[in-house]
Motif scaffolding. Sequence first.
Motif, PDB file in Angstrom:
ATOM      1  N   ARG A 255      37.490 -39.917  34.057  1.00 23.93           N
ATOM      2  CA  ARG A 255      38.570 -39.783  33.057  1.00 23.93           C
ATOM      3  C   ARG A 255      38.224 -40.610  31.815  1.00 23.93           C
ATOM      4  O   ARG A 255      38.397 -40.165  30.683  1.00 23.93           O
ATOM      5  CB  ARG A 255      39.883 -40.294  33.692  1.00 23.93           C
ATOM      6  CG  ARG A 255      41.142 -40.091  32.911  1.00 23.93           C
ATOM      7  CD  ARG A 255      41.529 -38.620  32.890  1.00 23.93           C
ATOM      8  NE  ARG A 255      41.277 -38.081  31.568  1.00 23.93           N
ATOM      9  CZ  ARG A 255      40.958 -36.825  31.274  1.00 23.93           C
ATOM     10  NH1 ARG A 255      40.861 -35.910  32.204  1.00 23.93           N
ATOM     11  NH2 ARG A 255      40.720 -36.442  30.068  1.00 23.93           N
ATOM     12  N   ALA A 256      37.712 -41.815  32.042  1.00 26.54           N
ATOM     13  CA  ALA A 256      37.355 -42.678  30.914  1.00 26.54           C
ATOM     14  C   ALA A 256      36.250 -42.037  30.073  1.00 26.54           C
ATOM     15  O   ALA A 256      36.281 -42.103  28.833  1.00 26.54           O
ATOM     16  CB  ALA A 256      36.917 -44.056  31.414  1.00 26.54           C
ATOM     17  N   VAL A 257      35.289 -41.400  30.738  1.00 27.17           N
ATOM     18  CA  VAL A 257      34.208 -40.719  30.000  1.00 27.17           C
ATOM     19  C   VAL A 257      34.798 -39.572  29.176  1.00 27.17           C
ATOM     20  O   VAL A 257      34.473 -39.396  27.992  1.00 27.17           O
ATOM     21  CB  VAL A 257      33.131 -40.156  30.969  1.00 27.17           C
ATOM     22  CG1 VAL A 257      32.045 -39.426  30.189  1.00 27.17           C
ATOM     23  CG2 VAL A 257      32.518 -41.273  31.818  1.00 27.17           C
ATOM     24  N   ALA A 258      35.702 -38.813  29.792  1.00 27.43           N
ATOM     25  CA  ALA A 258      36.295 -37.673  29.092  1.00 27.43           C
ATOM     26  C   ALA A 258      37.127 -38.143  27.896  1.00 27.43           C
ATOM     27  O   ALA A 258      37.045 -37.567  26.796  1.00 27.43           O
ATOM     28  CB  ALA A 258      37.159 -36.856  30.058  1.00 27.43           C
ATOM     29  N   ASP A 259      37.894 -39.209  28.104  1.00 30.24           N
ATOM     30  CA  ASP A 259      38.721 -39.705  27.002  1.00 30.24           C
ATOM     31  C   ASP A 259      37.854 -40.220  25.855  1.00 30.24           C
ATOM     32  O   ASP A 259      38.175 -40.028  24.688  1.00 30.24           O
ATOM     33  CB  ASP A 259      39.649 -40.833  27.491  1.00 30.24           C
ATOM     34  CG  ASP A 259      40.756 -40.300  28.392  1.00 30.24           C
ATOM     35  OD1 ASP A 259      40.958 -39.052  28.403  1.00 30.24           O
ATOM     36  OD2 ASP A 259      41.406 -41.102  29.082  1.00 30.24           O
ATOM     37  N   ALA A 260      36.762 -40.873  26.206  1.00 32.11           N
ATOM     38  CA  ALA A 260      35.918 -41.463  25.162  1.00 32.11           C
ATOM     39  C   ALA A 260      35.096 -40.417  24.408  1.00 32.11           C
ATOM     40  O   ALA A 260      34.708 -40.638  23.266  1.00 32.11           O
ATOM     41  CB  ALA A 260      34.996 -42.516  25.767  1.00 32.11           C
ATOM     42  N   THR A 261      34.816 -39.281  25.061  1.00 26.80           N
ATOM     43  CA  THR A 261      33.972 -38.271  24.405  1.00 26.80           C
ATOM     44  C   THR A 261      34.776 -37.059  23.945  1.00 26.80           C
ATOM     45  O   THR A 261      34.289 -36.255  23.152  1.00 26.80           O
ATOM     46  CB  THR A 261      32.885 -37.738  25.363  1.00 26.80           C
ATOM     47  OG1 THR A 261      33.525 -37.204  26.536  1.00 26.80           O
ATOM     48  CG2 THR A 261      31.920 -38.833  25.760  1.00 26.80           C
ATOM     49  N   GLY A 262      35.978 -36.899  24.488  1.00 28.24           N
ATOM     50  CA  GLY A 262      36.757 -35.706  24.175  1.00 28.24           C
ATOM     51  C   GLY A 262      36.233 -34.462  24.878  1.00 28.24           C
ATOM     52  O   GLY A 262      36.636 -33.350  24.571  1.00 28.24           O
TER      53      GLY A 262
END
Length: 469
Positions: A255-262
Amino acid sequence: MSGVNEIRSAFLEHFARHGHAKVDSAPLVPRNDPTLMFTNAGMVPFKNVFTGAEKRDYVRATSSQKCVRAGGKHNDLDNVGYTARHHTFFEMLGNFSFGDYFKEQAIALAWELIIKEFGLKKDRLLVTVYHDDDEAYGLWKRIAGFSDDRIIRIATSDNFWSMGDTGPCGPCSEIFYDQGEGLAGGPPGSPDEDGDRFLEFWNLVFMQYEQVAPGQRVPLPRPSIDTGMGLERIAALMQGVHSNFEIDLFRALIRAVADATGVEPDGAMRASHRIIADHLRASAFLVADGVLPSNEGRGYVLRRIMRRAMRHAQLLGARDPLMWRLVSALVREMGAAYPELVRAQSLIEETLKLEETRFRITLARGLTILDEEARDLTSGQNLSGEVAFKLYDTYGFPLDLTQEALRARKIGVDKAAFDAAMARQKAEARKSWSGSGEAATETVWFGVKDRVGATDFLGYETERAEGVV
Ligand code: ATP
Ligand code: MG
Ligand code: MG
Ligand code: MG
């Protein structure tokens, strides 16, 4: 549903209740063991206790040990992101008996934990034993009530463990879970055992012999027990998901990766999210234990892990260094169990930021070159070793990063030519050095380097391999 943190505690408490001392995880860099790159199993910090060379004030212990399998004998790096069950960094839960209880109690304690406390369904479980270990076979029958088809005899080294060419050794028994017919793969020992259907999650090692010389084994007077259960794997089973990457801990990191990269973690991008989340853990824990990226030895393994993740960050379109921004999510998930992460948080962030900042200078250009050079290649062909070496030497691409980048297209790398180019460059380096008229110094210099070998030597190759950085 049990989260990873609760499962870890439940395991340790179960064994503590049965008289085991709770022992903290040892560092990832093994103390006093130059033969080992990283701690890769729960028994590593207890090696000398098993041989009797060291005494502790307990004869039973339990731990959750940080492990890295990304170099040396156990290397799972290439599996990560592509199998549902392998990580570079993972936690191995274990219970140990140092000449105290043996096979019967080890099996009874394991069975009680997975059935009564973890609630696994008996009819989904099966076990392997070493082919001639009738004792373990009989115990599984009696204690677990398994029918014969649930106990598989295995004759390979998968079910015989040894510490080295000499020293303690013995048969092992592994516990598998059948995740359902919808998944590919056959039972252990079958030709297609490598699928996802039957998941190995616990290995019980029965140390009952000492190998005194090749071909010569004597019974140990006081046999010992060493077990290892992958925390992420048992969590996947208990949470009813088919991949380690879908457990609570990894969902939070992804989730953190997705939030940081969109970029959402689905479709073709899913492996990238998984690799970044996995490599974030390995990188952070290695830095916390004192390893820094470099061009030799442990530091180079760390650099390879970091740069691989950084290439995937680039694939997800990250415009700035990404990895360091994920550290706080990791600390949130694992900081309570591993306070060293909290203490080292800023060092981890700074190290990742610096490494990614430097690597990004050459990464995009290197990827363009790689694309151009591989454009006309087809499945089964090899990228030239010279190109792979140029990517390494000038653009800072570790060889395995190049290999991984070509993997989806089933293109390899001409490794022999890569090695030859590397050897040529080293020879050149020596030649130009001897031209400086300092022959005596040079002999000493390279002599030391050859002897020291793959440690933290940071000489000429450091500058070269980093290219323009
Ligand atoms: P596999 O066959 O799946 O590669 P292994 O037989 O190499 O596993 P062991 O050396 O028996 O693993 O280690 C004990 C336990 O540690 C395994 O049963 C598994 O639960 C866990 N484990 C091993 N390697 C990994 C890994 N790379 N990532 C996560 N868990 C692992
Ligand atoms: Mg393995
Ligand atoms: Mg195995
Ligand atoms: Mg195993």
